[in-house]
Design an enzyme around this catalytic site. Structure first.
Site, PDB file in Angstrom:
ATOM      1  CB  THR A 248      26.765  34.530  48.670  1.00  0.00           C
ATOM      2  OG1 THR A 248      27.536  35.434  49.447  1.00  0.00           O
ATOM      3  CG2 THR A 248      27.615  33.308  48.361  1.00  0.00           C
ATOM      4  CG  ASN A 249      29.443  38.943  47.093  1.00  0.00           C
ATOM      5  OD1 ASN A 249      30.389  39.007  47.868  1.00  0.00           O
ATOM      6  ND2 ASN A 249      28.304  39.581  47.317  1.00  0.00           N
ATOM      7  NE  ARG A 250      35.913  34.241  43.980  1.00  0.00           N
ATOM      8  CZ  ARG A 250      36.852  34.662  43.139  1.00  0.00           C
ATOM      9  NH1 ARG A 250      36.500  35.166  41.982  1.00  0.00           N
ATOM     10  NH2 ARG A 250      38.116  34.583  43.452  1.00  0.00           N
ATOM     11  CB  SER A 251      32.885  40.131  49.546  1.00  0.00           C
ATOM     12  OG  SER A 251      33.381  40.896  50.603  1.00  0.00           O
ATOM     13  CB  ALA A 314      30.431  42.471  48.120  1.00  0.00           C
TER      14      ALA A 314
END
Ligand code: CTP
Length: 444
Positions: A248-251, A314
């Site tokens: 995943t990502n930090r959005s 994102a």
């Protein structure tokens, strides 16, 4: 005889909250929540279920809150206590909410004062769940939570930590800070703070700056988006590696939520496709997804009828080629992850572009890289791109603020200085609406 202190007349903030307490071990934490809300000048009306009184006595809350605890539907001085509470509440927060009470809400039962008040009220409801891990993970509870979310209730899921009886796991009531912060955000939303206070100006040179306050004469109380359908995406997608791990990502989804709320406040019919929960009006249609593929499917479902699409999510560019349905164990050694590309949802939307539709994308870059954003605008074939610097200390992923440059395919360039994400959302929607009107004017 017990004397209660004089009631504090907490009208300072002009906000009233019904604080519902149900029968879980975390009920005692509601006392601290009540105290913090009172300190902020919020008028707190405590309502306890009979089961909650097995855990804490009503006297503490009666002493602390703006009014004495109410718990019965049958009251000789007020024959309809639930409707009075329901009408007075700007927000109802249930701290803690047990599995049983969540099930009652999901079924729409009205067999005690608190459930009846929820049913009789139009106020946003915040459900702070707390229970044993096995109960939280039970399919029935998960299903009930989904139902509440689909009705626009705000769910504050439990944290991981020590539980009653010495066990540990997910189920512990979220922190007091998290709960109070969430209540304040929802109150802020419903007590009429007009957050759409931004303005954009188009100049001859096609380049402009909004002023540093973000405030200007833009009057969005006029509901200038009434009659339009706006589709927004928010949050970072999660691509499973195995049954427990994801890429995943930090959005945080905050900018997407702010865009959805801005469009809604200005009269649009809004659909929000999101991977994360957040504060939003219950009248916004929310669809929760996890992966890029799920997001694509839902976006395509709603895109044809949308007048404006804002892809603030994102979206993962790659996902594991093979996803294990069980848990990969450390003892099995290091797995070589093979990745495959996901579809570019935004480019796909632009290819299908219905006439007069405006598509807005985001460019998350390292530094204010306008060249890269410009390339994305052109290569994806979209109308507007919002460039932001994901490495910025003040405007990064989890920040409430953002600093962006908005560019459109006609060469318009607008610098938006560091402002709240709500204000930035207003500018984005201004630009999108101006472009929509221009496009429709020229295409008839
Ligand atoms: N986007 C999308 N589908 C993807 C990846 C991104 O729809 N698979 C959208 C995002 O929602 C955003 C825009 O494309 O509106 C740009 O996303 P960004 O991550 O900045 O760019 P990418 O196209 O992914 O390119 P790169 O990661 O190489 O910068």
């Amino acid at each position: 005889m017990i004397y209660l202190p004089d009631r504090q007349n907490n009208t300072e903030s002009g906000a009233t909250i019904v604080l519902g307490i149900t029968g879980g071990i975390a009920a005692y934490k509601a006392v601290e929540v009540a105290r913090r809300l009172m300190d902020k000048g919020i008028h707190v009306l405590p309502v306890m279920t009979d089961e909650a009184m097995q855990f804490i006595g009503p006297l503490t809350l009666s002493a602390l809150c703006s009014e004495p605890v109410q718990s019965s539907l049958f009251n000789s001085t007020n024959p309809i206590p639930h409707t009075r509470l329901a009408q007075r509440a700007n927000v109802i927060a249930i701290v803690p909410a047990t599995a049983n009470f969540i099930a009652k809400l999901s079924c729409g039962l009205a067999d005690d004062l608190l459930s009846t008040t929820v049913l009789a009220s139009k106020a946003p409801v915040i459900v702070c769940a707390a229970m044993h891990t096995e109960m939280w993970e039970n399919a029935a509870v998960a299903h009930n939570i989904e139902i509440l979310q689909s009705r626009g209730m705000h769910i504050i899921p439990p944290d991981e930590g020590k539980l009653a009886g010495g066990d540990s796991g997910v189920g512990r009531l979220a922190t007091i800070d998290t709960i109070v912060e969430h209540i304040e955000s929802v109150l802020h939303m419903v007590t009429g703070n007009d957050r759409s206070d931004s303005n954009t100006r188009k100049t001859d040179s096609n380049t402009t700056k909004t002023d540093s306050t973000g405030n200007s004469s833009g009057d969005h109380s006029a509901k200038d988006l009434a009659g339009y359908k706006v589709l927004v995406t928010a949050g970072g997608t999660r691509e499973p590696i195995d049954a427990v791990r994801v890429i995943t990502n930090r959005s945080s989804g905050k900018q997407g939520y702010a865009v959805a709320m801005n469009a809604y406040n200005r009269g649009a019919e809004v659909t929000l496709i999101t991977t994360v929960d957040g504060v939003v009006s219950p009248d916004i249609r929310r669809i929760f997804v996890e992966t890029a593929a799920e997001m694509e499917k839902e976006v395509l479902n709603y895109s044809t009828s949308a007048d404006i699409i804002v892809m603030a999510a994102a979206v993962a560019d790659f996902r594991p080629t093979i996803q294990s349905h069980t848990k990969l164990h450390r003892s099995d050694g290091i797995v070589q992850l093979q990745l495959e590309p996901t579809s570019d949802i935004l480019a796909g939307l632009a290819a299908k572009h219905t006439p007069g539709q405006i598509i807005v994308g985001f460019a998350a870059e390292i530094g204010m890289d306008e060249e890269s954003a410009q390339k994305k605008l052109t290569s994806k074939g979209i109308d507007i791109i919002v460039l932001n610097d994901i490495t910025s200390a003040q405007a990064g992923f989890d920040s409430p603020n953002n600093e962006v440059v908005i560019m459109d395919s006609d060469g318009v360039r607008i610098e938006v200085p560091l402002l709240s994400k709500d204000t930035v959302a207003g500018v984005i929607m201004d630009v999108a609406l101006t472009r929509l009107k221009d496009t429709r004017h020229y295409t008839g």
